[in-house]
Design a protein around this motif. Structure first.
Motif, PDB file in Angstrom:
ATOM      1  N   ASP A 419      42.656  52.988  38.717  1.00 22.76           N
ATOM      2  CA  ASP A 419      42.235  51.530  38.845  1.00 22.76           C
ATOM      3  C   ASP A 419      41.873  51.289  37.663  1.00 22.76           C
ATOM      4  N   LYS A 420      41.726  49.695  37.476  1.00 25.85           N
ATOM      5  CA  LYS A 420      41.703  49.034  36.148  1.00 25.85           C
ATOM      6  C   LYS A 420      40.100  48.296  36.240  1.00 25.85           C
ATOM      7  N   LYS A 421      39.652  48.446  35.183  1.00 29.12           N
ATOM      8  CA  LYS A 421      38.250  47.771  34.914  1.00 29.12           C
ATOM      9  C   LYS A 421      38.441  46.486  33.807  1.00 29.12           C
ATOM     10  N   ALA A 422      38.323  45.378  34.574  1.00 32.30           N
ATOM     11  CA  ALA A 422      38.340  44.135  33.628  1.00 32.30           C
ATOM     12  C   ALA A 422      37.732  43.188  34.726  1.00 32.30           C
ATOM     13  N   ASP A 423      37.555  42.000  34.066  1.00 30.90           N
ATOM     14  CA  ASP A 423      36.630  40.604  34.822  1.00 30.90           C
ATOM     15  C   ASP A 423      37.853  39.864  35.558  1.00 30.90           C
ATOM     16  N   PRO A 424      37.797  39.790  36.740  1.00 31.00           N
ATOM     17  CA  PRO A 424      38.677  39.180  37.384  1.00 31.00           C
ATOM     18  C   PRO A 424      38.957  37.616  37.034  1.00 31.00           C
ATOM     19  N   LEU A 425      37.975  37.105  36.657  1.00 32.01           N
ATOM     20  CA  LEU A 425      38.282  35.535  36.177  1.00 32.01           C
ATOM     21  C   LEU A 425      38.391  34.845  37.177  1.00 32.01           C
TER      22      LEU A 425
END
Length: 653
Positions: A419-425
């Protein structure tokens, strides 16, 4: 799609489909073959009349006894107290329609508000509308209310029946379900099958009785779509929003909105109970502000639940988990689930208040072949996707986009690249707009291989092996080099949606044709009643109505939607339906918009509006312009100084 219902059923062991357009064609053809049209009116009707528009019947029970295959009855404005009928206290079709002669249709007259009221009296049968062992019956556009009989009273009940359409109805204030479809092996008739529940508004149900606001149990080939299920605030027995359970199979639940269920019941519940329950799609639903889990997937009594695909849903601001797979083995010793697919959903702010649950919580150790991919889990409570129990076999959790507090399992998947961790904006998460900005890491962030097949042929091209073609908003599911994460696909062009205007008889809406509206824009419609009519209501697309200019302006458009306006006969232009005035006063001159005949603090128009909405005063009494109602209800403005009896004496002088 959301505004063009594709009503498809499995017709044999291999996939064949029958569309709604074919049903409608059958209805049109049958109407050419000696089908009859009848009318019921609360004003001036008589069951000894012929049932024509000029000589209507007085009761829906008369229509239910007379209609045969191909016939339609239009029910005009008014509240029909079914409990006052001398013999039959409910609407129960005596005959069935047929595939050759056509459907039997019970419908509100176009533009009218037709209310079937149970008066909270105990029913001798399950529902105020009761369909048992019948075929080809359509219930359309009716208001069904006040079935709180403390004896499991249901609004619309279907048992062991086939080819049934329940559409565009408003069901409220029932003891048990608002709409319930069952197969009961102990009763006559074939198992229930080929059921469409489309575009209904269900609220304030399950006030004490069991089952769910909309229940589908033991049904083969079904579609539950475009319904609004909301505002269940009391009762502790039953009351889930939508429940597909106990042997149901080969059906879909899509484009429903479920919200404000405040009695510890989930929004959508899929439960095998003790029977094989399979081949169910749950997609493009909006589930929010539930005081427990958004979705609940399980098998309370050990029946096998398999091949359930959950995709393109938006699930946010629920008190506990966005979706929960419970461990309920204490009930039956086993809880088998197979082939559960959770793909391309958006989970936001679930479990925040309780600070324990998150987006996805799997507690059931008896799942085989669980897939959790391409989802967005954003700012959920204590974690985003919980650790999968050791007993689960064949699970795949990958290609998800996480943001917010992460748990141990989340961190492990992020560190190993699953999985990836980042703000989806999101475009505007504060306003619940979960579209993706151009720079969002969710764009092209999913895995195409994770998309389930289009088994129910959403796009009507007969290709059921292709990947699902649409996202939550019915736009193409893949717009870039790869599918996006989450329920929405980010398009390189500005998204455009269709706003459909719909006007009942008695007036017009302009523009009268479907309008293409860019994402986030609004559109205005002018509502014009004909001479002798007034505007009754204008609803849809989150808009507001200016009563001075007669202009209805939608809210910001983020999906296809419909603006619907209805009109009432109103020769004296006082905003009160003429039939209502004649029923109480036998004329159009005694009351008007500002009068208060019984001087109870509610204007006569307010009493009309309250009764139209099915409301009761604070002491539980029906609103009546000739009887004083208790103060403090909707529109209460304070009592005048004269008592009604004094007023009547003065008027006689």
């Amino acid at each position: 799609m959301k505004n063009m219902t594709i009503f498809r059923f499995y017709l044999s062991s291999f996939q064949k489909y029958l569309t709604a357009s074919m049903f409608l064609a059958a209805v049109v053809f049958s109407n050419l073959c000696e089908a009859a049209v009848y009318y019921v009116s609360a004003s001036g009707g008589s069951d000894s009349s012929s049932g024509t528009e000029a000589a209507p019947w007085a009761t829906v029970q008369k229509a239910a006894a007379v209609l045969t295959a191909g016939d339609t009855v239009y029910i005009k404005n008014g509240t029909y107290a079914l409990n006052t009928h001398p013999t039959t206290k409910y609407l129960a079709p005596v005959n069935s329609g047929s595939s050759t002669a056509g459907w039997i249709t019970f419908a509100a007259y176009p533009g009218h508000t037709s209310v079937l009221d149970g008066d909270n009296a105990v029913l001798p049968v399950g529902g105020l509308i009761n369909i048992r062992n019948k075929e080809y019956i359509r219930i359309s556009g009716l208001t069904v209310q006040n079935v709180d009989d403390n004896a499991e009273g249901i609004g619309i009940y279907v048992e062991n029946s086939r080819h049934i359409i329940i559409e565009k109805n408003h069901v409220r204030h029932t003891d048990s379900s608002g709409i319930q479809v069952f197969t009961k092996s102990s009763q006559p008739g074939l198992p229930s099958a080929d059921i469409l529940i489309d575009g209904n508004d269900v609220e304030d149900t399950n006030l004490g009785g069991p089952n769910e606001m909309i229940t589908v149990s033991g049904v083969n080939r079904f579609e539950v779509c475009n319904n609004r299920v909301h505002n269940r605030t009391v009762g502790t027995n039953g009351g889930e929003g939508l429940d597909i359970k106990q042997g149901a199979k080969n059906g879909s639940v899509h484009h429903n909105e479920i919200w404000d269920l405040n009695t510890n019941r989930p929004g959508i519940y899929i439960d095998a109970w003790d029977q094989l329950t399979e081949n169910i799609d749950v997609h493009s639903n909006h589930i929010h502000h539930i005081d427990t889990h958004g979705l609940y997937i399980g098998s309370e009594r050990g029946g096998l639940l398999r091949n359930v695909r959950i995709f393109n849903n938006i699930v946010h601001d629920n008190y506990r988990a966005g979706i929960y797979f419970p461990d309920e083995t204490s009930f039956s010793g086993k809880e088998p689930l197979e082939g559960i697919v959770l793909v391309n959903n958006t989970f936001a702010r679930n479990g925040v208040n309780v600070n324990w649950f998150g987006a996805v919580h799997v507690a059931n150790p008896s799942i085989t072949g669980l897939i959790v991919r391409n989802n967005i889990a954003w700012q959920n409570g204590r974690y985003q996707i919980y650790d999968i129990p050791a007993g689960v076999t064949g699970a795949v959790v990958s290609d998800n986009l996480l943001w917010g507090t992460t748990g141990t399992a989340d961190n492990s998947r992020v560190s190993n690249g699953a999985d990836k961790k980042a703000d989806p904006l999101f475009v505007n998460a504060a306003a619940d707009d979960f579209h993706l900005q151009a720079a969002s890491p969710a764009v092209d962030g999913g895995a195409d291989a994770a998309l389930p097949a289009d088994s129910f042929d959403q796009d009507g091209d007969s290709d059921t092996a292709e990947p699902i073609p649409f996202d939550y908003a019915d736009n193409p599911r893949r717009a870039g080099s790869r599918v996006d994460n989450g329920a929405y696909e980010r398009s390189t062009s500005v998204s455009s949606y269709t706003v459909n205007p719909s006007a009942g008889s008695g007036g017009t809406i302009s523009p009268a044709t479907a309008q293409a509206v860019n994402h986030g824009a609004t559109v205005a419609f002018t509502i014009t009643p004909n001479s002798g009519y007034s505007i009754s209501s204008v609803t849809g697309c989150g808009g507001t109505f200016n009563s001075t200019t007669k202009i209805y302006t939608t809210g910001a458009i983020t999906a296809n939607c419909t603006v619907t306006t209805s009109f009432i006969t109103d020769a004296d232009a006082d905003g009160i339906d003429d039939d209502w005035e004649r029923r109480y006063f036998s004329n159009l001159t005694t009351v008007n918009a500002g009068s208060d005949f019984d001087e109870d603090g509610y204007s006569d128009r307010q009493e009309y509006l309250n009764s139209l909405a099915g409301q009761k005063d604070p002491q539980g009494a029906e609103y009546d312009p000739k009887v004083r109602n208790a103060p403090g209800g909707t529109g209460y403005a304070g009592r005048a100084s004269f008592l009604p009896a004094v007023k009547l004496l003065l008027e006689k002088k």
